[in-house]
Motif scaffolding. Structure first.
Motif, PDB file in Angstrom:
ATOM      1  N   ALA A 110     -38.766 -86.074  57.227  1.00  0.00           N
ATOM      2  CA  ALA A 110     -38.641 -85.264  56.011  1.00  0.00           C
ATOM      3  C   ALA A 110     -37.387 -85.649  55.226  1.00  0.00           C
ATOM      4  O   ALA A 110     -37.404 -85.661  53.987  1.00  0.00           O
ATOM      5  N   VAL A 111     -36.306 -85.998  55.914  1.00  0.00           N
ATOM      6  CA  VAL A 111     -35.089 -86.467  55.245  1.00  0.00           C
ATOM      7  C   VAL A 111     -35.386 -87.750  54.476  1.00  0.00           C
ATOM      8  O   VAL A 111     -35.031 -87.888  53.299  1.00  0.00           O
ATOM      9  N   VAL A 112     -36.050 -88.672  55.137  1.00  0.00           N
ATOM     10  CA  VAL A 112     -36.395 -89.944  54.498  1.00  0.00           C
ATOM     11  C   VAL A 112     -37.299 -89.719  53.296  1.00  0.00           C
ATOM     12  O   VAL A 112     -37.060 -90.273  52.206  1.00  0.00           O
ATOM     13  N   GLU A 113     -38.316 -88.899  53.465  1.00  0.00           N
ATOM     14  CA  GLU A 113     -39.253 -88.636  52.373  1.00  0.00           C
ATOM     15  C   GLU A 113     -38.553 -88.002  51.174  1.00  0.00           C
ATOM     16  O   GLU A 113     -38.796 -88.372  50.026  1.00  0.00           O
ATOM     17  N   ALA A 114     -37.663 -87.044  51.446  1.00  0.00           N
ATOM     18  CA  ALA A 114     -36.939 -86.384  50.349  1.00  0.00           C
ATOM     19  C   ALA A 114     -36.051 -87.369  49.610  1.00  0.00           C
ATOM     20  O   ALA A 114     -35.942 -87.322  48.380  1.00  0.00           O
ATOM     21  N   ARG A 115     -35.439 -88.286  50.345  1.00  0.00           N
ATOM     22  CA  ARG A 115     -34.592 -89.301  49.697  1.00  0.00           C
ATOM     23  C   ARG A 115     -35.448 -90.223  48.839  1.00  0.00           C
ATOM     24  O   ARG A 115     -35.076 -90.558  47.713  1.00  0.00           O
ATOM     25  N   LEU A 116     -36.584 -90.636  49.343  1.00  0.00           N
ATOM     26  CA  LEU A 116     -37.472 -91.502  48.574  1.00  0.00           C
ATOM     27  C   LEU A 116     -37.983 -90.809  47.317  1.00  0.00           C
ATOM     28  O   LEU A 116     -38.182 -91.448  46.279  1.00  0.00           O
ATOM     29  N   ASP A 117     -38.180 -89.481  47.413  1.00  0.00           N
ATOM     30  CA  ASP A 117     -38.631 -88.699  46.265  1.00  0.00           C
ATOM     31  C   ASP A 117     -37.476 -88.283  45.356  1.00  0.00           C
ATOM     32  O   ASP A 117     -37.714 -87.661  44.311  1.00  0.00           O
ATOM     33  N   ALA A 118     -36.248 -88.588  45.759  1.00  0.00           N
ATOM     34  CA  ALA A 118     -35.040 -88.191  45.019  1.00  0.00           C
ATOM     35  C   ALA A 118     -35.007 -86.681  44.791  1.00  0.00           C
ATOM     36  O   ALA A 118     -34.615 -86.200  43.737  1.00  0.00           O
ATOM     37  N   ASP A 119     -35.402 -85.923  45.814  1.00  0.00           N
ATOM     38  CA  ASP A 119     -35.458 -84.471  45.737  1.00  0.00           C
ATOM     39  C   ASP A 119     -34.285 -83.891  46.532  1.00  0.00           C
ATOM     40  O   ASP A 119     -34.346 -83.764  47.752  1.00  0.00           O
ATOM     41  N   LEU A 120     -33.221 -83.534  45.822  1.00  0.00           N
ATOM     42  CA  LEU A 120     -31.997 -83.060  46.465  1.00  0.00           C
ATOM     43  C   LEU A 120     -32.220 -81.778  47.265  1.00  0.00           C
ATOM     44  O   LEU A 120     -31.706 -81.634  48.372  1.00  0.00           O
ATOM     45  N   THR A 121     -32.989 -80.858  46.724  1.00  0.00           N
ATOM     46  CA  THR A 121     -33.240 -79.597  47.421  1.00  0.00           C
ATOM     47  C   THR A 121     -33.990 -79.843  48.728  1.00  0.00           C
ATOM     48  O   THR A 121     -33.621 -79.312  49.782  1.00  0.00           O
ATOM     49  N   ALA A 122     -35.020 -80.658  48.678  1.00  0.00           N
ATOM     50  CA  ALA A 122     -35.779 -80.991  49.888  1.00  0.00           C
ATOM     51  C   ALA A 122     -34.912 -81.767  50.873  1.00  0.00           C
ATOM     52  O   ALA A 122     -34.992 -81.554  52.088  1.00  0.00           O
ATOM     53  N   PHE A 123     -34.066 -82.655  50.358  1.00  0.00           N
ATOM     54  CA  PHE A 123     -33.179 -83.442  51.209  1.00  0.00           C
ATOM     55  C   PHE A 123     -32.232 -82.527  51.985  1.00  0.00           C
ATOM     56  O   PHE A 123     -32.085 -82.665  53.198  1.00  0.00           O
ATOM     57  N   ASP A 124     -31.587 -81.603  51.268  1.00  0.00           N
ATOM     58  CA  ASP A 124     -30.656 -80.695  51.936  1.00  0.00           C
ATOM     59  C   ASP A 124     -31.364 -79.833  52.975  1.00  0.00           C
ATOM     60  O   ASP A 124     -30.833 -79.623  54.070  1.00  0.00           O
ATOM     61  N   GLY A 125     -32.555 -79.355  52.653  1.00  0.00           N
ATOM     62  CA  GLY A 125     -33.314 -78.552  53.608  1.00  0.00           C
ATOM     63  C   GLY A 125     -33.724 -79.357  54.834  1.00  0.00           C
ATOM     64  O   GLY A 125     -33.612 -78.888  55.971  1.00  0.00           O
TER      65      GLY A 125
END
Length: 99
Positions: A57-72
Motif C-alpha cells: 500500500a505504501v508503494v501504491e500510494a507513492r506511485l499514485d502520488a497520494d500523500l494522504t494514502a501514503f501517510d496512512g
C-alpha cells in the motif's frame, strides 16, 4: 556481499521506511527499495502478511502520488512492524533471562 533472505530484506527496508521522517518525495529511494523487497519476498508467510500488505500500500500510494494514502499506509506499516519487533525484543529478553 551480504545476501539477506527476502524476509530479512523486507523487514530491513520496511523498517527504514517507517523510521524515515521525511515526506513521500524525500523517501522515494526507500520506497523503490521497498517495492523491490516486496516483489522479492513473494507470497507472504502468515507472520508477515500485515507487513507485506501495508508495504504494498505504501508503494501504491507513492506511485499514485497520494500523500494522504501514503501517510496512512506508512502508519499501517509502522504498526505491523511494531508488533513483529516487539515480539522479537521480548523473545530475546526472555532468552537472556533464562541463560
Amino acid at each position: 556481499m551480504n545476501r539477506a533472505s527476502p524476509k530479512a530484506r523486507l523487514m530491513a527496508v520496511a523498517t527504514a521506511v517507517v523510521l524515515h521522517r521525511g515526506s513521500m518525495v524525500e523517501c522515494s529511494d526507500l520506497v523503490g527499495a521497498l517495492e523491490a523487497a516486496v516483489e522479492a519476498a513473494g507470497r507472504p508467510t502468515e507472520d508477515m502478511h500485515a507487513v507485506h500488505e501495508a508495504a504494498g500500500a505504501v508503494v501504491e500510494a507513492r506511485l499514485d502520488a497520494d500523500l494522504t494514502a501514503f501517510d496512512g499506509a506508512r502508519y499501517r506499516l509502522w504498526t505491523a512492524l511494531a508488533g513483529i519487533w516487539s515480539g522479537k525484543a521480548l523473545e530475546l529478553h526472555r532468552a537472556a533471562r533464562a541463560a
